[in-house]
Write an enzyme that holds these catalytic residues in place. Structure first.
Site, PDB file in Angstrom:
ATOM      1  N   SER A  67       0.914  -1.486   0.040  1.00 33.54           N
ATOM      2  CA  SER A  67       0.020  -0.340   0.092  1.00 33.54           C
ATOM      3  C   SER A  67       0.939   1.168   0.102  1.00 33.54           C
ATOM      4  O   SER A  67       0.360   2.066  -0.889  1.00 33.54           O
ATOM      5  CB  SER A  67      -0.939  -0.280   1.414  1.00 33.54           C
ATOM      6  OG  SER A  67      -1.962  -1.302   0.969  1.00 33.54           O
ATOM      7  N   GLY A 295      -6.452  -5.671  -3.184  1.00 38.50           N
ATOM      8  CA  GLY A 295      -6.606  -5.152  -2.561  1.00 38.50           C
ATOM      9  C   GLY A 295      -5.704  -3.556  -1.584  1.00 38.50           C
ATOM     10  O   GLY A 295      -6.182  -2.458  -0.902  1.00 38.50           O
ATOM     11  N   ASP A 296      -4.346  -4.076  -1.429  1.00 39.75           N
ATOM     12  CA  ASP A 296      -3.378  -2.835  -1.063  1.00 39.75           C
ATOM     13  C   ASP A 296      -2.749  -2.272  -1.717  1.00 39.75           C
ATOM     14  O   ASP A 296      -2.794  -1.042  -1.385  1.00 39.75           O
ATOM     15  CB  ASP A 296      -2.115  -3.528  -1.110  1.00 39.75           C
ATOM     16  CG  ASP A 296      -1.644  -5.006   0.016  1.00 39.75           C
ATOM     17  OD1 ASP A 296      -2.886  -5.313   0.685  1.00 39.75           O
ATOM     18  OD2 ASP A 296      -1.146  -6.097  -0.188  1.00 39.75           O
ATOM     19  N   ALA A 297      -2.887  -2.012  -3.408  1.00 40.53           N
ATOM     20  CA  ALA A 297      -3.307  -0.802  -3.926  1.00 40.53           C
ATOM     21  C   ALA A 297      -5.028  -0.398  -4.267  1.00 40.53           C
ATOM     22  O   ALA A 297      -4.389   1.446  -4.610  1.00 40.53           O
ATOM     23  CB  ALA A 297      -3.499  -1.920  -5.532  1.00 40.53           C
ATOM     24  N   GLY A 300      -3.508   1.893  -1.202  1.00 45.18           N
ATOM     25  CA  GLY A 300      -2.416   3.378  -1.582  1.00 45.18           C
ATOM     26  C   GLY A 300      -2.888   4.193  -2.803  1.00 45.18           C
ATOM     27  O   GLY A 300      -3.039   5.640  -2.289  1.00 45.18           O
TER      28      GLY A 300
END
Length: 341
Positions: A67, A295-297, A300
């Site tokens: 992220s 999901g992390d992106a 971020g």
């Protein structure tokens, strides 16, 4: 506005060992698709098998680090982000440090001499992924590292702090220290549900952190598990998001906002007693490479606009943009420059 070190992430740095595998591989190691788990004894031979029999890519990973790297990429302002976690004093640790510095993130790793750098097997089947994390050194993070003046300086400099729920399994004491600091100094503190097993087996640590959380992220599976664990008897994601947003909070200066993604379905945002739905950017199946890091992106991208004090709909739009870029590539990687406007 000064962006130097404005966003700080803390978490478990892992080197992703990513490969396209077959159903048989998953069955052999008793792994379900679209899941995130911690490696048990039975999973350990998997890492060697991946490295020797499959075409693997090594990518700096770990949920929070992903992220933060994506936020840094979206911002294109060197040094706007910092990251703290624990790696081993080894080749993989060096690879990760180089890759993070090249991405413009100011990483301050605690280097453990007793354990190797953590790895995460990313098994991709038909574009869907399963994650099996062998934390190793990431599991050795000590609050003493955080308390060192040069590292605590990163906490003091940051105005926004993000920690994935996975870190609850490693250093709840560090989370407590940082979240209390954020509440006392009116900083924005964000966390992620991260995985169903966190909601189930680390409920106590999660509940201790929750009153400090200003923004809570998660996906629909995690939200439903959270609901089940808390005896809410509902599977309705908007209703769950609303309930999460209304859980007790330490600081009353801002209300908690819950942001729940649902794959190709709209993003659910609950704040101040209301729920809003935001459509995602739909992608034709043939363009999907793998969902690892989506999901992390999203987080971020969202944070990259939040720290610029953009409205929530812009934050969601940036999150959807970043996730859409990442799922068209292998692992949590991105082109040199974003074309988000």
């Amino acid at each position: 506005m000064a962006y130097d070190g404005i966003l700080l992430g803390m978490g478990n740095p892992l080197l992703d060992i990513s490969a396209v595998v077959d159903e048989g591989f998953l069955e052999r190691y008793d792994v379900k698709l679209n899941n995130a788990i911690l490696a048990e004894e039975k999973h350990l031979p998997m890492y060697d098998e991946l490295a020797t029999k499959y075409d693997v890519e090594y990518i700096a990973g770990g949920a929070t680090q992903n992220s933060i790297r994506v936020a840094q990429w979206m911002l294109q302002i060197p040094g706007a982000t910092s990251y703290i976690g624990c790696v081993g004093k080894d080749k993989f640790g060096e690879v990760m440090k180089k890759s993070s510095h090249a991405a413009g993130v100011n990483v301050q790793y605690d280097e453990d001499e007793t354990a190797p750098t953590g790895t995460c097997a990313v098994c991709v089947v038909g574009g869907e992924r399963s994650l099996i994390a062998n934390l190793s050194a990431a599991n050795c993070y000590k609050v003493e590292h955080l308390e060192k003046p040069e590292n605590w300086a990163l906490v003091e400099k940051a105005k926004y702090i993000y920690i994935a729920g996975f870190f609850l399994t490693v250093s709840p004491a560090s989370i407590q220290l940082v979240s209390e600091h954020a509440a006392a100094t009116n900083k924005v503190f964000s966390m992620n549900l991260s995985a169903p097993f966190i909601c189930e087996f680390f409920r106590e640590a999660q509940e201790k952190a929750m009153p400090y959380v200003d923004f809570l992220f998660g996906n629909e599976t995690e939200a439903r598990t959270f609901s089940k664990v808390h005896g809410w008897e509902t599977d309705d994601v908007p209703e769950i998001a609303l309930k999460i947003s209304q859980l007790p909070k330490v600081s009353s200066t801002r209300k908690r906002i819950a942001v729940i993604t649902q794959g190709a379905d709209p993003v659910v945002v609950a704040e101040d007693g209301k729920v809003s739905l935001f459509p995602v950017i739909l992608l034709p199946k043939e363009k999907l490479v793998d969902t690892n890091g989506a999901g992390d992106a999203f987080v971020g991208g969202f944070l990259s606009q939040l720290i610029q004090e953009k409205p929530i709909e812009e934050c969601v739009r940036a999150g959807c943009y970043a996730a859409n870029v990442i799922i068209q590539r292998s692992g949590c990687t991105y082109p040199e420059k974003p074309d988000f406007h």
